[in-house]
Write a protein that holds these residues in place. Sequence first.
Motif, PDB file in Angstrom:
ATOM      1  N   ALA A  50      31.135  48.655  40.714  1.00 59.25           N
ATOM      2  CA  ALA A  50      30.311  48.400  39.535  1.00 59.25           C
ATOM      3  C   ALA A  50      28.978  47.759  39.926  1.00 59.25           C
ATOM      4  CB  ALA A  50      31.062  47.510  38.549  1.00 59.25           C
ATOM      5  N   ALA A  51      29.019  46.827  40.873  1.00 60.76           N
ATOM      6  CA  ALA A  51      27.792  46.183  41.333  1.00 60.76           C
ATOM      7  C   ALA A  51      26.880  47.189  42.027  1.00 60.76           C
ATOM      8  CB  ALA A  51      28.129  45.028  42.272  1.00 60.76           C
TER       9      ALA A  51
ATOM     10  N   LYS B 281      40.946  45.207  42.294  1.00 62.76           N
ATOM     11  CA  LYS B 281      39.950  44.584  41.420  1.00 62.76           C
ATOM     12  C   LYS B 281      38.649  44.350  42.181  1.00 62.76           C
ATOM     13  CE  LYS B 281      39.130  40.730  38.342  1.00 62.76           C
ATOM     14  NZ  LYS B 281      39.582  39.446  37.843  1.00 62.76           N
ATOM     15  N   ARG B 282      38.752  43.863  43.422  1.00 62.25           N
ATOM     16  CA  ARG B 282      37.546  43.641  44.226  1.00 62.25           C
ATOM     17  C   ARG B 282      36.809  44.953  44.477  1.00 62.25           C
ATOM     18  NH1 ARG B 282      40.728  39.602  46.731  1.00 62.25           N
ATOM     19  NH2 ARG B 282      41.562  41.098  48.237  1.00 62.25           N
ATOM     20  N   THR B 283      37.560  46.013  44.754  1.00 63.50           N
ATOM     21  CA  THR B 283      36.954  47.319  44.992  1.00 63.50           C
ATOM     22  C   THR B 283      36.229  47.806  43.735  1.00 63.50           C
ATOM     23  OG1 THR B 283      38.658  47.872  46.610  1.00 63.50           O
ATOM     24  CG2 THR B 283      37.432  49.709  45.660  1.00 63.50           C
ATOM     25  N   GLU B 284      36.850  47.644  42.574  1.00 67.90           N
ATOM     26  CA  GLU B 284      36.225  48.068  41.321  1.00 67.90           C
ATOM     27  C   GLU B 284      34.976  47.247  41.025  1.00 67.90           C
ATOM     28  OE1 GLU B 284      39.411  47.688  38.509  1.00 67.90           O
ATOM     29  OE2 GLU B 284      40.387  49.546  39.176  1.00 67.90           O
ATOM     30  N   GLU B 285      35.032  45.945  41.276  1.00 62.50           N
ATOM     31  CA  GLU B 285      33.864  45.093  41.042  1.00 62.50           C
ATOM     32  C   GLU B 285      32.716  45.466  41.968  1.00 62.50           C
ATOM     33  OE1 GLU B 285      35.497  41.186  41.521  1.00 62.50           O
ATOM     34  OE2 GLU B 285      36.198  41.078  39.446  1.00 62.50           O
ATOM     35  N   LYS B 286      33.052  45.768  43.225  1.00 62.59           N
ATOM     36  CA  LYS B 286      32.023  46.160  44.183  1.00 62.59           C
ATOM     37  C   LYS B 286      31.383  47.492  43.770  1.00 62.59           C
ATOM     38  CE  LYS B 286      31.290  46.518  49.155  1.00 62.59           C
ATOM     39  NZ  LYS B 286      31.916  46.488  50.468  1.00 62.59           N
TER      40      LYS B 286
END
Length: 88
Positions: free
Chosen positions: A46-47, A39-44
Motif C-alpha cells: 500500500a505504501a 499484514k506487513r507485506t500488505e502495508e508495504k
Amino acid sequence: MTLEMIIGLVVAVFAAIAAAFGLGHTRGTSKAEAKADQKRTEEKAAATEAVAERRVEATKEASNVQQTVNRMPDDDVDRELRDTWKRG
C-alpha cells in the motif's frame, strides 16, 4: 495393578496433555507470525502504491508547468520569475 503402574499411567497422561498444549501453542504462534508477515507485506504494498501515485501526480504537474512556460512569451516568463522569486 500396582501403585507404580498407576503412577506411571498418571504421569504418561499428564505428559500427553502437556505435549498437546505445547503443540497447540507452537501452532498458534506460527499462525500469528504468518498473519503478521502478511499484514506487513500488505502495508508495504500500500505504501509503495501511494508513493507511485504521488510520483505520477508530481510528474503531471511538472509537465503542466513546463507546457505553460513554453507557451508564454519570454518577457512574461522573466516577469513571472522576478515577481515570484524576489529577494527579501
